[in-house]
Write a protein that holds these residues in place. Structure first.
Motif, PDB file in Angstrom:
ATOM      1  N   SER A  50       0.833  -1.211   0.000  1.00 43.82           N
ATOM      2  CA  SER A  50       0.000   0.000   0.000  1.00 43.82           C
ATOM      3  C   SER A  50       0.870   1.263   0.000  1.00 43.82           C
ATOM      4  CB  SER A  50      -0.953   0.008   1.197  1.00 43.82           C
ATOM      5  OG  SER A  50      -0.244  -0.018   2.414  1.00 43.82           O
ATOM      6  N   GLN A  51       2.019   1.225   0.666  1.00 44.64           N
ATOM      7  CA  GLN A  51       2.926   2.382   0.631  1.00 44.64           C
ATOM      8  C   GLN A  51       3.479   2.586  -0.776  1.00 44.64           C
ATOM      9  OE1 GLN A  51       5.447   0.958   3.842  1.00 44.64           O
ATOM     10  NE2 GLN A  51       4.841   2.701   5.124  1.00 44.64           N
ATOM     11  N   ARG A  52       3.837   1.492  -1.434  1.00 45.26           N
ATOM     12  CA  ARG A  52       4.327   1.597  -2.809  1.00 45.26           C
ATOM     13  C   ARG A  52       3.259   2.185  -3.720  1.00 45.26           C
ATOM     14  NH1 ARG A  52       5.723  -4.170  -2.682  1.00 45.26           N
ATOM     15  NH2 ARG A  52       7.304  -4.251  -1.088  1.00 45.26           N
ATOM     16  N   LYS A  53       2.017   1.762  -3.511  1.00 44.05           N
ATOM     17  CA  LYS A  53       0.905   2.263  -4.319  1.00 44.05           C
ATOM     18  C   LYS A  53       0.723   3.770  -4.128  1.00 44.05           C
ATOM     19  CE  LYS A  53      -3.968   1.425  -5.224  1.00 44.05           C
ATOM     20  NZ  LYS A  53      -5.147   0.611  -4.887  1.00 44.05           N
ATOM     21  N   VAL A  54       0.780   4.228  -2.873  1.00 45.38           N
ATOM     22  CA  VAL A  54       0.619   5.660  -2.590  1.00 45.38           C
ATOM     23  C   VAL A  54       1.748   6.467  -3.215  1.00 45.38           C
ATOM     24  CG1 VAL A  54       0.673   7.379  -0.727  1.00 45.38           C
ATOM     25  CG2 VAL A  54      -0.739   5.336  -0.492  1.00 45.38           C
ATOM     26  N   ILE A  55       2.975   5.975  -3.102  1.00 48.54           N
ATOM     27  CA  ILE A  55       4.127   6.693  -3.658  1.00 48.54           C
ATOM     28  C   ILE A  55       4.026   6.766  -5.177  1.00 48.54           C
ATOM     29  CG2 ILE A  55       6.638   6.605  -3.996  1.00 48.54           C
ATOM     30  CD1 ILE A  55       6.756   5.394  -1.109  1.00 48.54           C
ATOM     31  N   SER A  56       3.715   5.638  -5.811  1.00 51.91           N
ATOM     32  CA  SER A  56       3.627   5.653  -7.272  1.00 51.91           C
ATOM     33  C   SER A  56       2.463   6.529  -7.739  1.00 51.91           C
ATOM     34  CB  SER A  56       3.514   4.233  -7.834  1.00 51.91           C
ATOM     35  OG  SER A  56       2.300   3.630  -7.452  1.00 51.91           O
ATOM     36  N   ALA A  57       1.370   6.528  -7.002  1.00 49.15           N
ATOM     37  CA  ALA A  57       0.244   7.406  -7.364  1.00 49.15           C
ATOM     38  C   ALA A  57       0.641   8.872  -7.202  1.00 49.15           C
ATOM     39  CB  ALA A  57      -0.969   7.087  -6.493  1.00 49.15           C
ATOM     40  N   GLY A  58       1.365   9.191  -6.148  1.00 46.31           N
ATOM     41  CA  GLY A  58       1.811  10.564  -5.930  1.00 46.31           C
ATOM     42  C   GLY A  58       2.762  11.040  -7.004  1.00 46.31           C
ATOM     43  N   LEU A  59       3.567  10.123  -7.532  1.00 46.15           N
ATOM     44  CA  LEU A  59       4.493  10.463  -8.612  1.00 46.15           C
ATOM     45  C   LEU A  59       3.834  10.348  -9.983  1.00 46.15           C
ATOM     46  CD1 LEU A  59       7.680   8.633  -7.269  1.00 46.15           C
ATOM     47  CD2 LEU A  59       7.263  11.103  -7.321  1.00 46.15           C
ATOM     48  N   ASP A  60       2.635   9.764 -10.006  1.00 52.01           N
ATOM     49  CA  ASP A  60       1.864   9.554 -11.232  1.00 52.01           C
ATOM     50  C   ASP A  60       2.621   8.707 -12.250  1.00 52.01           C
ATOM     51  OD1 ASP A  60      -0.445   9.768 -12.765  1.00 52.01           O
ATOM     52  OD2 ASP A  60       0.274  11.557 -13.820  1.00 52.01           O
ATOM     53  N   ILE A  61       3.243   7.642 -11.740  1.00 48.13           N
ATOM     54  CA  ILE A  61       3.911   6.671 -12.611  1.00 48.13           C
ATOM     55  C   ILE A  61       3.632   5.266 -12.081  1.00 48.13           C
ATOM     56  CG2 ILE A  61       5.756   8.240 -13.336  1.00 48.13           C
ATOM     57  CD1 ILE A  61       7.604   6.877 -11.391  1.00 48.13           C
ATOM     58  N   PRO A  62       3.741   4.250 -12.940  1.00 51.06           N
ATOM     59  CA  PRO A  62       3.522   2.876 -12.480  1.00 51.06           C
ATOM     60  C   PRO A  62       4.549   2.483 -11.422  1.00 51.06           C
ATOM     61  CG  PRO A  62       3.727   2.966 -14.876  1.00 51.06           C
ATOM     62  CD  PRO A  62       4.054   4.322 -14.364  1.00 51.06           C
TER      63      PRO A  62
END
Length: 72
Positions: A50-62
């Motif tokens: 879930s942390q990886r998901k939040v970080i990637s969403a914040g960076l707007d990249i997969p």
């Protein structure tokens, strides 16, 4: 007296460096390689999915692209 002329340390190495402890210089290139390796380990072993998901969403990249973007 400037840093270059400082006789106590035979002058300061003016090449790009990542770490400096008044006696040795660690090359910026090798410092960045180390940082990239640490980033990959932290991403893979420390962060939860879930942390990886939040970080990637914040960076707007997969998620697969985050570690590459951060230098690993």
């Amino acid at each position: 007296m400037g840093a270059v002329e400082d006789a106590r340390y035979d002058g300061v190495d003016l090449r790009p460096w990542g770490k400096f402890d008044h006696t040795r210089v660690y090359s910026l290139l090798f410092h960045l390689i180390d940082v990239g390796a640490v980033t990959a380990v932290l991403w893979d072993r420390l962060l939860t999915p879930s942390q990886r998901k939040v970080i990637s969403a914040g960076l707007d990249i997969p998620q697969e692209g985050v570690v590459t973007l951060l230098g690993a």
